[in-house]
Design an enzyme around this catalytic site. Structure first.
Site, PDB file in Angstrom:
ATOM      1  N   LYS A   1       5.546   6.150  -2.348  1.00 40.38           N
ATOM      2  CA  LYS A   1       5.930   6.169  -3.779  1.00 40.38           C
ATOM      3  C   LYS A   1       7.078   6.948  -4.006  1.00 40.38           C
ATOM      4  O   LYS A   1       7.431   8.104  -3.562  1.00 40.38           O
ATOM      5  CB  LYS A   1       4.813   7.076  -4.496  1.00 40.38           C
TER       6      LYS A   1
ATOM      7  N   GLU B   1      14.039  28.872  -6.740  1.00 38.07           N
ATOM      8  CA  GLU B   1      14.835  27.699  -6.368  1.00 38.07           C
ATOM      9  C   GLU B   1      15.433  27.235  -7.566  1.00 38.07           C
ATOM     10  O   GLU B   1      14.836  26.759  -8.589  1.00 38.07           O
ATOM     11  CB  GLU B   1      13.979  26.698  -5.699  1.00 38.07           C
TER      12      GLU B   1
ATOM     13  N   CYS C   1      16.651  21.213  -0.810  1.00 38.04           N
ATOM     14  CA  CYS C   1      15.637  22.112  -0.725  1.00 38.04           C
ATOM     15  C   CYS C   1      16.450  23.085   0.395  1.00 38.04           C
ATOM     16  O   CYS C   1      15.803  24.248   0.579  1.00 38.04           O
ATOM     17  CB  CYS C   1      14.644  21.415   0.099  1.00 38.04           C
TER      18      CYS C   1
ATOM     19  N   GLU D   1       6.471  19.040   2.566  1.00 35.86           N
ATOM     20  CA  GLU D   1       8.125  19.604   2.597  1.00 35.86           C
ATOM     21  C   GLU D   1       8.379  20.216   1.100  1.00 35.86           C
ATOM     22  O   GLU D   1       8.602  19.527   0.323  1.00 35.86           O
ATOM     23  CB  GLU D   1       8.905  18.655   3.078  1.00 35.86           C
TER      24      GLU D   1
HETATM   25  P1  NDP Z   1       8.456  16.909  -7.487  1.00 34.01           P
HETATM   26  O1  NDP Z   1       7.541  17.857  -6.788  1.00 34.01           O
HETATM   27  O2  NDP Z   1       8.603  17.021  -9.064  1.00 34.01           O
HETATM   28  O3  NDP Z   1       8.416  15.211  -7.156  1.00 34.01           O
HETATM   29  C1  NDP Z   1       8.279  15.082  -5.879  1.00 34.01           C
HETATM   30  C2  NDP Z   1       7.243  13.682  -5.639  1.00 34.01           C
HETATM   31  O4  NDP Z   1       6.177  13.897  -6.254  1.00 34.01           O
HETATM   32  C3  NDP Z   1       7.839  12.589  -6.799  1.00 34.01           C
HETATM   33  O5  NDP Z   1       7.873  11.281  -6.252  1.00 34.01           O
HETATM   34  C4  NDP Z   1       7.118  12.750  -8.127  1.00 34.01           C
HETATM   35  O6  NDP Z   1       6.976  11.741  -8.745  1.00 34.01           O
HETATM   36  C5  NDP Z   1       5.587  13.103  -7.246  1.00 34.01           C
HETATM   37  N1  NDP Z   1       4.728  13.725  -8.046  1.00 34.01           N
HETATM   38  C6  NDP Z   1       4.872  14.339  -9.212  1.00 34.01           C
HETATM   39  N2  NDP Z   1       3.524  14.732  -9.707  1.00 34.01           N
HETATM   40  C7  NDP Z   1       2.741  14.307  -8.544  1.00 34.01           C
HETATM   41  C8  NDP Z   1       1.380  14.472  -8.499  1.00 34.01           C
HETATM   42  N3  NDP Z   1       0.673  14.986  -9.431  1.00 34.01           N
HETATM   43  N4  NDP Z   1       0.823  14.013  -7.600  1.00 34.01           N
HETATM   44  C9  NDP Z   1       1.453  13.456  -6.447  1.00 34.01           C
HETATM   45  N5  NDP Z   1       2.635  13.103  -6.648  1.00 34.01           N
HETATM   46  C10 NDP Z   1       3.354  13.559  -7.593  1.00 34.01           C
HETATM   47  O7  NDP Z   1       9.785  17.276  -6.955  1.00 34.01           O
HETATM   48  P2  NDP Z   1      11.321  16.751  -7.098  1.00 34.01           P
HETATM   49  O8  NDP Z   1      11.371  15.080  -7.277  1.00 34.01           O
HETATM   50  O9  NDP Z   1      11.736  17.324  -8.400  1.00 34.01           O
HETATM   51  O10 NDP Z   1      12.319  17.182  -5.852  1.00 34.01           O
HETATM   52  C11 NDP Z   1      12.612  18.508  -5.922  1.00 34.01           C
HETATM   53  C12 NDP Z   1      12.013  19.204  -4.994  1.00 34.01           C
HETATM   54  O11 NDP Z   1      11.742  18.541  -3.744  1.00 34.01           O
HETATM   55  C13 NDP Z   1      12.568  20.891  -5.136  1.00 34.01           C
HETATM   56  O12 NDP Z   1      11.715  21.746  -5.033  1.00 34.01           O
HETATM   57  C14 NDP Z   1      12.888  20.549  -3.349  1.00 34.01           C
HETATM   58  O13 NDP Z   1      13.044  21.981  -2.920  1.00 34.01           O
HETATM   59  C15 NDP Z   1      12.014  19.862  -2.675  1.00 34.01           C
HETATM   60  N6  NDP Z   1      12.475  19.195  -1.722  1.00 34.01           N
HETATM   61  C16 NDP Z   1      12.157  19.623  -0.489  1.00 34.01           C
HETATM   62  C17 NDP Z   1      12.391  19.117   0.738  1.00 34.01           C
HETATM   63  C18 NDP Z   1      12.202  19.693   2.255  1.00 34.01           C
HETATM   64  O14 NDP Z   1      12.343  18.892   3.063  1.00 34.01           O
HETATM   65  N7  NDP Z   1      11.415  20.892   2.248  1.00 34.01           N
HETATM   66  C19 NDP Z   1      13.673  18.074   0.665  1.00 34.01           C
HETATM   67  C20 NDP Z   1      14.028  17.681  -0.628  1.00 34.01           C
HETATM   68  C21 NDP Z   1      13.516  18.105  -1.716  1.00 34.01           C
HETATM   69  P3  NDP Z   1       8.003  11.618 -10.158  1.00 34.01           P
HETATM   70  O15 NDP Z   1       9.357  11.782  -9.691  1.00 34.01           O
HETATM   71  O16 NDP Z   1       7.556  10.292 -10.431  1.00 34.01           O
HETATM   72  O17 NDP Z   1       7.575  12.870 -10.979  1.00 34.01           O
END
Ligand code: NDP
Length: 491
Positions: A186, A392, A295, A261
């Site tokens: 996804k 963050e 991140c 992550e």
């Molecule tokens: P989100 O947590 O909003 O979304 C991540 C993914 O989860 C998206 O595909 C999102 O879909 C999906 N999602 C949202 N709600 C749900 C749910 N209830 N159940 C399952 N999946 C769901 O993060 P962001 O996309 O805003 O990314 C930013 C974040 O990612 C930051 O906090 C960053 O630090 C972290 N990150 C961490 C990394 C690491 O390696 N530690 C690397 C890169 C980013 P949709 O987009 O459709 O809402």
């Protein structure tokens, strides 16, 4: 800066779901707009999947898993290498799609393409090692023989964010396929285009139908349905800490495996003996690469007091001169943020930093007109209790404080609920090692930029991660461990 060359794409953009080897429409009959963050225009609409699509994809993966898990590691390596070669061959298309959809400068997208290729090639090598005999374990019994065998966990859900679309996908997809898992991916609803193109490459690599499926759509519909599906054995999630918590809760009733992550608020510790030019480069890269949407952003700068004035002056100059603009224009150093919600969130953080008494040193310029462009911003003397120091931001905002002793620096660096990465800048090698040992972080760079090799590891301490990606850890996260203990026959 020259006029931007808008990208031309080789073929019509992929907008459909990829389920059981077919490009199909969603049973929801709904579509989601995909927006170019540089212009705020809709590029295209993609299918908005729903729970019924998730169920079809998981059923297809579950069916395919039966034969896929019996393939040899060497056979799976052949597919992984074919994907790597496909990504290489379509690298410019992928890079352009990502820059258009995510907003990062095209040079950064090309780096991401290289990372994806290296990741698939690395896990192809690891897949081949899986054909070795079971690992014999020395046990204190002459009458028994014990071996360890590693098997794929089953159908896995891969849920990825929008900041490094292809890379976060590759870090999960390559080890999952290498291990012999079947996959439902996804992508983020904001950046599905690079992943859909990657799906076309995977399709051309000839993977058996159903082994790899992509369901685009929102987190609340597709993500939630995936994490709750009883046939999904494991969820590998990269995203925010808040959603990571929801994923864990949703996975709990069926006791699914979960890898997370999550967020970070990472420090870069600059000692007074540091090479100043290097320190400036490392701080700038750690805070402003990908417009700070990392991140691993080392956006909390801790500088030893005697160097503070010189470092601040040099950083202020660089921040003021950062070229923000179209990702395809030559000379652009920073693009827009990827979506409106993030743009608004970062503006709120900048306002809160000012209100909390952080000293605003400089804000760079942004182009006029549409686009989610945020001024690169630098605060110093940032109160340790303020939101900009503790939370963050995920945007181009650098925060700086000074310290007096090594012990103070370590305490301040570790004073966070996160623990993803850290950077140490010093000419004293012994101190570099000592401080790296004391930092609560999954990755520490000493005098080095944020290089990440697929052979190593990725993940952090505390609220930043659960488990590790990359290296053998990434493969192990998609494997079950089976012990087989046999009685040794007397004859
Ligand atoms: P989100 O947590 O909003 O979304 C991540 C993914 O989860 C998206 O595909 C999102 O879909 C999906 N999602 C949202 N709600 C749900 C749910 N209830 N159940 C399952 N999946 C769901 O993060 P962001 O996309 O805003 O990314 C930013 C974040 O990612 C930051 O906090 C960053 O630090 C972290 N990150 C961490 C990394 C690491 O390696 N530690 C690397 C890169 C980013 P949709 O987009 O459709 O809402």
């Amino acid at each position: 800066m020259s006029a931007p060359a808008r990208p031309r794409f080789e073929s019509p953009l992929r907008t459909r779901l990829f389920i059981d080897g077919e490009w199909c429409v969603s049973e929801t009959r709904q579509r989601l707009p995909v927006v170019d963050p540089s212009t705020e225009e809709t590029i295209v609409e993609v299918e908005a999947g729903g729970p019924a699509d998730v169920d079809r994809a998981v059923q297809a993966a579950s069916h395919a898993f039966g034969a896929w898990k019996r393939t040899t590691g060497t056979e799976r390596a052949t597919y992984l290498r074919a994907i790597a070669r496909g990504v290489e061959a379509h690298g410019e298309q992928l890079a352009a799609l990502q820059s258009r959809n995510n907003g990062k400068p095209i040079a950064e997208s090309r780096i991401d393409v290289g990372d994806v290729v290296a990741t698939f090639d690395y896990y192809a090598q690891l897949a081949e090692t899986l054909d070795a005999a079971d690992e014999a374990i020395a046990i204190p019994s002459a009458d028994h023989r014990a071996v360890i065998r590693r098997e794929p966990v089953g159908v896995v859900a891969l849920i990825v964010p929008w900041n490094f679309p292809m890379v976060t996908t590759a870090w999960k997809l390559a080890p999952a396929l290498a291990a012999g898992c079947a996959v439902v991916l996804k992508p983020s609803e904001f950046t599905p285009l690079p992943e859909l193109e990657l799906a076309a490459i995977v399709e051309r690599a000839g993977l058996p139908r159903g082994v790899f499926n992509v369901v685009t759509g929102t987190g609340s519909e597709v993500g939630a349905a995936l994490t709750a599906h009883p046939l999904v054995a494991k969820v590998s999630f990269t995203g925010s800490t808040a959603v990571g918590e929801q994923v864990m809760k949703a996975a709990a009733p069926s006791i699914k495996g979960v890898s997370l992550e999550l967020g970070g608020k990472s420090p870069i510790v600059v000692f007074a003996d540091a090479d100043l030019d290097l320190a400036v480069d490392l701080v700038m890269g750690g805070a402003f690469f990908n417009a700070g949407q990392m991140c691993s952003a080392t956006s909390r700068v801790l500088v030893e007091r005697p160097l503070a004035e010189a470092l601040i002056a040099r950083l202020a100059d660089r921040v003021a001169r950062t070229v923000v603009g179209d990702p395809f224009a030559s000379g652009t150093q920073m693009g827009p943020l990827t979506n409106r919600a993030q743009f608004e969130r970062v503006q709120r953080f900048i306002a809160s930093g000012k209100a909390d008494g952080a000293r605003l040193v400089v804000q760079g310029g942004v182009p006029e007109g549409p686009g989610y462009f945020v001024q690169p911003t630098m605060f110093v003397d940032v109160p340790a209790a303020s939101a900009v120091w503790r939370e963050e931001i995920f945007g181009p905002v650098l925060c700086l404080r000074s310290f007096d002793t090594e012990a103070d620096a370590i305490a301040a660096a570790n004073d966070t609920e996160f623990g993803l990465v850290a950077t140490v800048v010093t000419r004293d090698a012994a101190r570099g090692e000592r401080v790296a040992g004391a930092l609560q972080a999954g990755v520490v760079w000493i005098n080095a930029p944020q290089l990440i090799f697929p052979q190593t590891s990725w993940g952090g301490y505390k609220k930043s991660s659960l488990g590790r990606e990359l290296g053998p850890f990434g493969l192990a996260s998609f494997q079950e461990v089976k012990q087989i203990l046999s009685a040794v026959s007397a004859d």
